[in-house]
Design a protein around this motif. Structure first.
Motif, short mmCIF file in Angstrom:
data_model
loop_
_atom_site.label_atom_id
_atom_site.label_comp_id
_atom_site.label_asym_id
_atom_site.label_seq_id
_atom_site.Cartn_x
_atom_site.Cartn_y
_atom_site.Cartn_z
N GLY A 1 22.39 -41.35 12.12
CA GLY A 1 23.70 -41.99 12.16
C GLY A 1 24.24 -42.16 13.57
O GLY A 1 24.80 -43.22 13.91
N GLY A 2 24.08 -41.15 14.39
CA GLY A 2 24.58 -41.25 15.77
C GLY A 2 23.87 -42.33 16.57
O GLY A 2 24.50 -43.07 17.35
N GLN B 1 25.10 -45.72 15.57
CA GLN B 1 26.43 -45.97 16.11
C GLN B 1 26.36 -46.40 17.57
O GLN B 1 27.08 -47.31 18.01
N ARG B 2 25.47 -45.77 18.34
CA ARG B 2 25.39 -46.09 19.77
C ARG B 2 24.65 -47.40 20.03
O ARG B 2 25.11 -48.21 20.85
N GLU C 1 26.28 -50.40 17.54
CA GLU C 1 27.74 -50.47 17.50
C GLU C 1 28.25 -50.53 16.07
O GLU C 1 29.17 -51.29 15.74
N LEU C 2 27.65 -49.73 15.21
CA LEU C 2 28.07 -49.64 13.82
C LEU C 2 29.01 -48.46 13.66
O LEU C 2 28.93 -47.47 14.40
N PRO C 3 29.91 -48.51 12.68
CA PRO C 3 30.81 -47.38 12.48
C PRO C 3 30.08 -46.13 12.04
O PRO C 3 28.96 -46.18 11.52
N ASP C 4 30.73 -45.00 12.24
CA ASP C 4 30.11 -43.71 11.91
C ASP C 4 29.87 -43.58 10.42
O ASP C 4 29.02 -42.81 9.99
N THR D 1 28.54 -45.69 8.47
CA THR D 1 27.46 -46.56 8.00
C THR D 1 26.50 -45.82 7.09
O THR D 1 26.06 -46.34 6.05
#
Length: 372
Positions: A325-326, A329-330, A333-336, A338
């Motif tokens: 997940g992290g 996100q990085r 650029e997806l939300p946490d 996801t």
């Protein structure tokens, strides 16, 4: 000249072969349908990602890299899978009796708080004794909490799905009250928590790995649960009661003690997961105990078809998805949230796939014989 028609062609359908094919077909259904549901869920999530203007191929590549692409990623995945093993058992064991218990999150947080409280109380005890008492406290707290769900179901006919979910919210509120009130460490200013546990009570990593011993505890719990269900008379009785409660009662089986016992054991495993989070990850009890492992355990249990041994690889798979997940996100650029969206889609597809069991001739030897 011998009449060819008079000699029967060699048959490959010997009784032994037929029996083996029937055994394989009946068990293949429980593997193929969840696997297909997993693929369909991933495909639907790919459409969702594409609608956001992102690349599904990059998504899955990053998920693999974040969960299993390196030794560091694998260790992170295994650490996240450890609580999922125990949380999934909180769902899988009552399911053998036909009960849908989804409140394992409550048992996890109360197990963690109980373990942290005991750690402060016995801080002068030897390391092994302290860890053992913490484990017992966590297991008892979780067992009592989910055991109460079984008691409500048996004695008052309260739906266990609703009661376990509502009791999970009560448990989280109770945890917040204890952590922010009677058990709070005055030194914890920004993030209320209990007093830190003694370093001697910390559950450290396994040799050569950055993965705590909670993973082994979870695997052993799954093996013991499988033996209980498949190799003991209590497990046999539970399977009968889960198939038809009335028939089990007519046969003289004590359905009530089975419900209470299996629910209490399920809660004990979840409470043990909370204790491990405190002793191996957090170092104290705080709001991070409500990390959603109890709800992720529902997905693990259903994807594994409530088979304790199948829970092990499924928990590792879901742990890998969570670990990525992290990175998602990085890099994308997806939300946490996801990963939670993916888990939600998978759960919906898995629930829908339940309607396909028993409908395919390839997996139903009874249909073979009927057509023959």
């Amino acid at each position: 000249m011998t009449d060819i028609a008079s000699n029967p062609a060699p048959s490959f359908h010997s009784p032994a072969l037929s029996s083996a094919l029937e055994w394989l077909a009946r068990r293949a259904e429980g593997f193929v349908i969840p696997l297909a549901a997993l693929v369909v869920g991933m495909a639907l999530f790919s459409v969702f990602i594409a609608l956001l203007g992102k690349s599904p191929a990059q998504l899955f590549e990053l998920m693999w890299r974040g969960g299993f692409g390196s030794w560091f990623s694998i260790q992170n995945t295994l650490s996240r899978a450890a609580p999922l093993l125990l949380a999934a058992l909180c769902v899988a064991l009552p399911a053998r009796l036909g009960l849908v218990v989804i409140g394992g999150e409550g048992a996890i947080v109360l197990g963690g708080v109980a373990a942290a409280a005991v750690a402060v109380w016995v801080q002068s005890a030897p390391s092994f004794v302290g860890i053992l008492l913490m484990g017992i406290a966590g297991a008892v707290a979780g067992g009592v909490w989910i055991g109460a769900v079984g008691a409500l179901r048996h004695y008052r006919a309260v739906n266990e799905t609703i009661s376990s979910l509502l009791m999970a919210y009560i448990a989280i509120a109770l945890m917040n009250h204890l952590v922010e009130g009677p058990l709070r460490d005055p030194a914890s200013l920004n993030k209320p928590s209990t007093h830190p546990i003694d370093p001697a009570f910390v559950v450290g990593p396994m040799p050569g790995m950055d993965v705590h011993w909670g993973l082994i505890v979870g695997v052993v719990a799954c093996v013991i649960s499988w033996i209980l269900i498949e190799k003991t008379r209590w497990g046999f009785a539970a399977r009968i009661a889960g198939g038809n409660v009335r028939a089990a009662q007519v046969q003289g089986l004590a359905v009530g003690p089975l419900i209470l016992g299996f629910c209490a054991l399920a809660g004990a495993f979840a409470g043990l997961a909370g204790m491990i989070e405190v002793a191996a990850v957090q170092g104290n009890a705080n709001g991070s105990l409500a990390a959603g492992y109890g709800y992720s355990g529902i997905l693990v249990a259903f994807l594994a078809r409530h088979n304790p041994l199948a829970i092990i690889p499924v928990a590792i798979l879901l742990g890998g998805i969570d670990a990525s997940g992290g990175l998602l996100q990085r890099r994308m650029e997806l939300p946490d949230a996801t990963v939670q969206v993916l888990q939600g889609m998978l759960f919906i597809v898995i629930l829908f796939s339940e309607t396909f069991y028993g409908r395919f001739k390839a997996f139903n030897p009874d249909l073979w014989k009927r057509s023959a």
